[in-house]
Design a protein around this motif. Structure first.
Motif, PDB file in Angstrom:
ATOM      1  N   LEU A   1     -54.116 -19.962  17.893  1.00 49.65           N
ATOM      2  CA  LEU A   1     -55.369 -19.304  18.234  1.00 49.65           C
ATOM      3  C   LEU A   1     -56.383 -20.305  18.777  1.00 49.65           C
ATOM      4  O   LEU A   1     -57.083 -20.037  19.759  1.00 49.65           O
ATOM      5  CB  LEU A   1     -55.949 -18.597  17.004  1.00 49.65           C
ATOM      6  N   VAL A   2     -56.459 -21.460  18.143  1.00 50.58           N
ATOM      7  CA  VAL A   2     -57.368 -22.511  18.615  1.00 50.58           C
ATOM      8  C   VAL A   2     -56.987 -22.936  20.026  1.00 50.58           C
ATOM      9  O   VAL A   2     -57.842 -23.070  20.916  1.00 50.58           O
ATOM     10  CB  VAL A   2     -57.342 -23.719  17.661  1.00 50.58           C
ATOM     11  N   ALA A   3     -55.686 -23.146  20.251  1.00 53.53           N
ATOM     12  CA  ALA A   3     -55.214 -23.591  21.564  1.00 53.53           C
ATOM     13  C   ALA A   3     -55.472 -22.534  22.632  1.00 53.53           C
ATOM     14  O   ALA A   3     -55.873 -22.852  23.762  1.00 53.53           O
ATOM     15  CB  ALA A   3     -53.726 -23.913  21.498  1.00 53.53           C
ATOM     16  N   ALA A   4     -55.246 -21.278  22.290  1.00 49.13           N
ATOM     17  CA  ALA A   4     -55.421 -20.198  23.263  1.00 49.13           C
ATOM     18  C   ALA A   4     -56.874 -20.035  23.692  1.00 49.13           C
ATOM     19  O   ALA A   4     -57.155 -19.577  24.802  1.00 49.13           O
ATOM     20  CB  ALA A   4     -54.906 -18.883  22.678  1.00 49.13           C
ATOM     21  N   ARG A   5     -57.809 -20.430  22.837  1.00 51.42           N
ATOM     22  CA  ARG A   5     -59.234 -20.242  23.114  1.00 51.42           C
ATOM     23  C   ARG A   5     -59.940 -21.561  23.424  1.00 51.42           C
ATOM     24  O   ARG A   5     -61.169 -21.620  23.463  1.00 51.42           O
ATOM     25  CB  ARG A   5     -59.901 -19.604  21.884  1.00 51.42           C
ATOM     26  N   LEU A   6     -59.204 -22.605  23.670  1.00 46.01           N
ATOM     27  CA  LEU A   6     -59.786 -23.941  23.757  1.00 46.01           C
ATOM     28  C   LEU A   6     -60.866 -24.046  24.835  1.00 46.01           C
ATOM     29  O   LEU A   6     -61.990 -24.490  24.568  1.00 46.01           O
ATOM     30  CB  LEU A   6     -58.683 -24.970  24.022  1.00 46.01           C
ATOM     31  N   GLU A   7     -60.567 -23.650  26.057  1.00 44.43           N
ATOM     32  CA  GLU A   7     -61.536 -23.771  27.145  1.00 44.43           C
ATOM     33  C   GLU A   7     -62.736 -22.852  26.932  1.00 44.43           C
ATOM     34  O   GLU A   7     -63.889 -23.262  27.142  1.00 44.43           O
ATOM     35  CB  GLU A   7     -60.856 -23.463  28.477  1.00 44.43           C
ATOM     36  N   GLU A   8     -62.476 -21.609  26.493  1.00 43.07           N
ATOM     37  CA  GLU A   8     -63.567 -20.661  26.282  1.00 43.07           C
ATOM     38  C   GLU A   8     -64.504 -21.145  25.176  1.00 43.07           C
ATOM     39  O   GLU A   8     -65.738 -21.030  25.284  1.00 43.07           O
ATOM     40  CB  GLU A   8     -63.008 -19.288  25.939  1.00 43.07           C
ATOM     41  N   ASP A   9     -63.923 -21.684  24.103  1.00 42.98           N
ATOM     42  CA  ASP A   9     -64.752 -22.165  23.004  1.00 42.98           C
ATOM     43  C   ASP A   9     -65.566 -23.395  23.422  1.00 42.98           C
ATOM     44  O   ASP A   9     -66.713 -23.569  22.984  1.00 42.98           O
ATOM     45  CB  ASP A   9     -63.879 -22.495  21.790  1.00 42.98           C
TER      46      ASP A   9
END
Length: 224
Positions: free
Chosen positions: A179-187
């Motif tokens: 989940l962290v990896a999938a949202r890395l750029e957005e976060d």
């Protein structure tokens, strides 16, 4: 759930066996998975809300196969050269360092599987991966049964990474880390510019379901 003569498990509602959107029997390979899908149906009240039934959706995709298996695999492979685990920001930026850190276990898993190197790139076009690396990923996809291929396809789309999807389903990457990896750029963008209510938060919730549901689905499909 109700056991079938083939030692699979049919999901029933009011004593009647349910079917998929394509009218195929809703029969699942393990009791835990059938129980989880049955729980989604049990949670429906006055009307069916498909968005609250991610496991049912995956089950229907696996059973109905709306796209031929070979097309699903070929499509996933076509994105391998621009895989989210390999496309990075320009070297030296804080985000590129974070990407390298977060995706290191994914790349390590893939290279151990393929016995070949995967090449990261700062270009949005990615970098050509070796024939050996591509062949190894194809072989792994070919080895997946219909349940795990459906899960891998959805997770790869949600995470924008075939490698992250496969490493997660294999257990090399925890669901929380995926989940962290999938949202890395957005976060990273939200940290810099702030969170837009009704935008970032809704998107984050959608990605959380789209990543965690396939991981749970695949795990339950293995538990006898």
């Amino acid at each position: 759930p109700e056991t079938t003569p083939q030692n699979a498990f049919a999901v029933t509602l009011d004593g009647k066996r349910l079917r998929t959107p394509a009218r195929n029997p809703l029969v699942l390979p393990t009791y835990p998975l059938a129980l989880a899908v049955a729980a989604e149906w049990a949670s429906q009240k006055s009307r069916v809300r498909p968005f609250t039934m991610p496991l049912m959706s995956l089950a229907a995709t696996a059973i109905d196969e709306p796209a031929p298996r070979e097309r699903v695999i070929s499509t996933m492979l076509s994105y391998l050269h621009t895989d989210g685990a390999l496309v990075r920001e320009e070297a030296g930026s804080a985000l590129s360092r974070r990407q390298a850190e977060v995706f290191a276990p994914v790349v390590a898993w893939a290279e151990a599987l393929a016995r070949a190197r995967f090449v990261p790139s700062a270009s949005v076009r990615g970098a050509p991966q070796s024939a050996e690396a591509v062949a190894a990923i194809r072989g792994h996809l070919d080895s997946l049964d219909r349940w795990h291929l459906a899960a891998a396809s959805q997770l790869a789309g949600a995470a924008k990474s075939v490698l992250l999807a496969l490493a997660t389903l294999d257990g090399a990457v925890a669901t929380e880390a995926a989940l962290v990896a999938a949202r890395l750029e957005e976060d990273a963008q939200a940290e810099e510019w702030g969170v837009v209510e009704g935008g970032h938060d809704i998107d984050a919730a959608g990605v959380a379901v789209a990543v965690s549901a396939p991981a749970v689905f695949a795990r339950l499909a293995r538990v006898k």
